[in-house]
Design an enzyme around this catalytic site. Structure first.
Site, mmCIF file in Angstrom:
data_model
loop_
_atom_site.group_PDB
_atom_site.id
_atom_site.type_symbol
_atom_site.label_atom_id
_atom_site.label_comp_id
_atom_site.label_asym_id
_atom_site.label_seq_id
_atom_site.Cartn_x
_atom_site.Cartn_y
_atom_site.Cartn_z
ATOM 1 N N SER A 139 0.852 -1.200 0.000
ATOM 2 C CA SER A 139 0.000 0.000 0.000
ATOM 3 C C SER A 139 0.879 1.238 0.000
ATOM 4 O O SER A 139 1.940 1.256 0.632
ATOM 5 C CB SER A 139 -0.883 0.009 1.248
ATOM 6 O OG SER A 139 -1.542 1.259 1.360
ATOM 7 N N TYR A 152 -2.126 -0.062 10.276
ATOM 8 C CA TYR A 152 -2.214 -0.536 8.890
ATOM 9 C C TYR A 152 -0.973 -0.088 8.115
ATOM 10 O O TYR A 152 -0.332 -0.892 7.422
ATOM 11 C CB TYR A 152 -3.492 0.010 8.236
ATOM 12 C CG TYR A 152 -3.643 -0.383 6.785
ATOM 13 C CD1 TYR A 152 -4.067 -1.655 6.422
ATOM 14 C CD2 TYR A 152 -3.356 0.530 5.758
ATOM 15 C CE1 TYR A 152 -4.200 -2.013 5.075
ATOM 16 C CE2 TYR A 152 -3.486 0.182 4.423
ATOM 17 C CZ TYR A 152 -3.910 -1.095 4.087
ATOM 18 O OH TYR A 152 -4.036 -1.453 2.755
#
Ligand code: NAP
Length: 225
Positions: A139, A152
């Site tokens: 990501s 995250y």
């Protein structure tokens, strides 16, 4: 058919980006096994993508990855493409210093331990391929930046590091790269502007790059510095 005769496994293949990756790999001639925890969503994916094979397994559990590795070895004997796509993003409570420990643990178990465990356990099947490829779905939130926040992002930064370290260890044997798939509309990101089909196109591009292209973190089609 770019991938005719190839065997591919996509974790988190039941929906979102993983589902689109399954679709594009099938369209390009690969045999595809989609893995996720919920057998009902896997059944939905099977109905939408004729020919898709499915297996329910939780990549955060080592025994489930052992089961996956046994399935691949017994059924195919060889794995050409592993897409470690399954991931979770905790909703709310993502402040590192106040969140519950189990939120941190669960995020790392799926986003970091899962790709580590699947790659390690599937390695004998990958080594039986003449052109084995691993794609870890990272990501842009895991790219080191002064604005990073939350578990995250930390887990995806760890996944990018895992990608580079695994690629170095397997250089000359298995090609290992990470793909930042863009901000695309899925259950994880319902308000995102992008289309997960573009992420799948990037994954297809990545697994068809020259074998020397390994240990990279890719965003779009460019290497992240
Ligand atoms: P999603 O729609 O929530 O899909 C996640 C998939 O992973 C589902 O198939 C889910 O199925 C599976 N999964 C989750 N935990 C699992 C586990 N422990 N074991 C096996 N399967 C598991 O999410 P997405 O947006 O498609 O995200 C896919 C990947 O892209 C993730 O790694 C995510 O971090 C990354 N990503 C997404 C975006 C975005 O904008 N969407 C941006 C950057 C990165 P079950 O719940 O049934 O197991």
């Amino acid at each position: 058919m770019l991938l005719e005769g190839k065997n591919a496994l996509v974790t988190g293949g039941s929906r979102g980006i993983g589902f689109q990756v399954c679709r594009i790999l099938l369209e390009n001639g690969a045999r595809v096994l989609a893995v996720s925890r919920n057998p009902v969503s896997l059944m939905g994916a099977r109905e939408a993508l004729p020919g898709l094979l499915t297996l329910d397994a939780d990549v955060s559990v080592a025994a489930d990855s052992n089961r996956l590795a046994a399935w691949v070895q017994d059924t195919w004997g060889r794995l050409d493409i592993l897409v470690n796509n399954a991931g979770v993003s905790p909703r709310g409570g993502a402040e590192l210093t106040t969140q519950r420990d189990d939120v941190f643990d669960d995020t790392f178990r799926t986003n970091v331990f899962g790709p580590y465990s699947c790659t390690k356990r599937l390695l004998p099947s990958l080594l039986a391929s003449d052109d084995p490829r691993v794609v870890n779905v990272g990501s842009s939130m895991g790219i080191m930046s002064p604005d990073m926040r939350g578990v995250y992002s930390v887990s995806k930064a760890a996944l990018h590091a895992l990608t580079v370290a695994t690629a170095n260890e397997l250089r000359g044997k298995v090609v290992v790269n990470a793909l930042c798939p863009g901000w695309v509309r899925t259950d994880m990101a319902p308000d995102a502007p992008g289309d997960p089909r573009s992420s799948a196109e990037a994954a297809l591009w990545l697994v068809t790059q020259p074998r020397a292209f390994t240990g990279k973190v890719i965003q779009g089609r460019a290497e992240v510095t």
